[in-house]
Design a protein around this motif. Structure first.
Motif, PDB file in Angstrom:
ATOM      1  N   HIS A   1       3.871   1.638  -0.966  1.00 48.54           N
ATOM      2  CA  HIS A   1       4.616   1.633  -2.526  1.00 48.54           C
ATOM      3  C   HIS A   1       3.565   2.228  -3.271  1.00 48.54           C
ATOM      4  CE1 HIS A   1       7.509   0.501  -5.513  1.00 48.54           C
ATOM      5  NE2 HIS A   1       6.400  -0.218  -6.052  1.00 48.54           N
ATOM      6  N   GLN A   2       2.581   1.485  -3.285  1.00 49.62           N
ATOM      7  CA  GLN A   2       1.620   1.901  -4.291  1.00 49.62           C
ATOM      8  C   GLN A   2       1.145   3.615  -4.209  1.00 49.62           C
ATOM      9  OE1 GLN A   2       0.270   0.210  -7.064  1.00 49.62           O
ATOM     10  NE2 GLN A   2      -0.595   2.225  -7.549  1.00 49.62           N
ATOM     11  N   ASP A   3       0.899   4.041  -3.158  1.00 51.94           N
ATOM     12  CA  ASP A   3       0.606   5.459  -2.568  1.00 51.94           C
ATOM     13  C   ASP A   3       1.753   6.239  -3.022  1.00 51.94           C
ATOM     14  OD1 ASP A   3      -1.646   4.705  -1.480  1.00 51.94           O
ATOM     15  OD2 ASP A   3      -0.874   4.794   0.647  1.00 51.94           O
TER      16      ASP A   3
ATOM     17  N   ASN B   1       3.631   9.709  -9.661  1.00 47.73           N
ATOM     18  CA  ASN B   1       2.804   9.946 -10.962  1.00 47.73           C
ATOM     19  C   ASN B   1       1.992  11.342 -11.174  1.00 47.73           C
ATOM     20  OD1 ASN B   1       3.677   7.612 -12.262  1.00 47.73           O
ATOM     21  ND2 ASN B   1       1.984   6.319 -11.461  1.00 47.73           N
ATOM     22  N   LYS B   2       1.272  11.664  -9.849  1.00 46.22           N
ATOM     23  CA  LYS B   2       0.666  12.981  -9.881  1.00 46.22           C
ATOM     24  C   LYS B   2       1.618  14.028 -10.142  1.00 46.22           C
ATOM     25  CE  LYS B   2      -3.341  11.680  -6.966  1.00 46.22           C
ATOM     26  NZ  LYS B   2      -3.881  11.811  -5.687  1.00 46.22           N
ATOM     27  N   LYS B   3       2.816  13.873  -9.224  1.00 45.28           N
ATOM     28  CA  LYS B   3       3.976  14.971  -9.472  1.00 45.28           C
ATOM     29  C   LYS B   3       4.299  15.178 -10.916  1.00 45.28           C
ATOM     30  CE  LYS B   3       8.153  16.355  -7.265  1.00 45.28           C
ATOM     31  NZ  LYS B   3       9.176  16.157  -6.409  1.00 45.28           N
TER      32      LYS B   3
ATOM     33  N   LEU C   1       4.022   5.508  -5.368  1.00 48.54           N
ATOM     34  CA  LEU C   1       3.805   5.653  -7.173  1.00 48.54           C
ATOM     35  C   LEU C   1       3.038   6.705  -7.601  1.00 48.54           C
ATOM     36  CD1 LEU C   1       4.140   1.886  -7.895  1.00 48.54           C
ATOM     37  CD2 LEU C   1       5.780   3.763  -8.576  1.00 48.54           C
ATOM     38  N   THR C   2       1.599   6.552  -6.728  1.00 52.78           N
ATOM     39  CA  THR C   2       0.516   7.320  -7.150  1.00 52.78           C
ATOM     40  C   THR C   2       0.894   8.912  -7.140  1.00 52.78           C
ATOM     41  OG1 THR C   2      -0.992   5.564  -6.719  1.00 52.78           O
ATOM     42  CG2 THR C   2      -1.758   8.023  -6.819  1.00 52.78           C
ATOM     43  N   GLU C   3       1.460   9.236  -5.876  1.00 56.98           N
ATOM     44  CA  GLU C   3       1.946  10.379  -5.506  1.00 56.98           C
ATOM     45  C   GLU C   3       3.091  10.993  -6.542  1.00 56.98           C
ATOM     46  OE1 GLU C   3       1.980  14.132  -3.792  1.00 56.98           O
ATOM     47  OE2 GLU C   3       0.667  12.536  -3.441  1.00 56.98           O
TER      48      GLU C   3
ATOM     49  N   GLU D   1       2.898  14.147 -13.670  1.00 57.40           N
ATOM     50  CA  GLU D   1       1.913  14.724 -14.513  1.00 57.40           C
ATOM     51  C   GLU D   1       1.710  16.199 -14.520  1.00 57.40           C
ATOM     52  OE1 GLU D   1      -1.868  12.791 -13.548  1.00 57.40           O
ATOM     53  OE2 GLU D   1      -1.242  10.737 -14.458  1.00 57.40           O
TER      54      GLU D   1
ATOM     55  N   LYS E   1       0.870  -1.282   0.024  1.00 59.45           N
ATOM     56  CA  LYS E   1       0.005  -0.054   0.098  1.00 59.45           C
ATOM     57  C   LYS E   1       1.007   1.348   0.039  1.00 59.45           C
ATOM     58  CE  LYS E   1      -3.573   2.377   2.804  1.00 59.45           C
ATOM     59  NZ  LYS E   1      -3.304   3.721   2.133  1.00 59.45           N
TER      60      LYS E   1
END
Length: 114
Positions: free
Chosen positions: A48-50, A56-58, A52-54, A60, A46
């Motif tokens: 790690h996924q968080d 990716n947002k940064k 990665l998501t953060e 983008e 979880k």
């Protein structure tokens, strides 16, 4: 002899029960440890996924900012090209006017000399 055999059987039964109890305790302990490791693994996944998501947002947001800047620069370059074309045209007009003025001046000087 029978008494001795019964006594041995009772000892073996007790020993077997103790071994079974130990095995049951070890099995319970292993199940608890496996459950803890699964929980830790899920938590790590979880996190790690968080992350990665953060990230990716940064990324983008950064990509969008770069695209905006690139579009702005392209617009600026386009306007500068138009300005250069306009200045070239003005220069050509001024050169033509200067030639005409020089010709007129030469004619006036020739007329004056006569």
């Amino acid at each position: 002899q029978l008494h001795l055999t019964i006594s041995e059987k009772n000892e073996l039964t007790k020993s077997l029960e103790m071994v079974q109890k130990e095995l049951h305790e070890k099995q319970s302990q292993m199940k608890r440890e496996i459950s803890e490791y699964k929980d830790r693994l899920l938590q790590a996944e979880k996190e790690h996924q968080d992350a990665l998501t953060e990230a990716n947002k940064k990324n983008e947001v950064e990509i969008e900012a770069c695209q905006d800047k690139m579009n702005s620069l392209e617009h600026f370059i386009s306007s500068q090209k138009l300005e250069i074309e306009h200045l070239k045209s003005n220069k050509e007009e001024l050169n033509n006017s200067l030639k005409e003025a020089n010709q007129t001046l030469e004619e006036l000087l020739k007329t004056k000399v006569r």
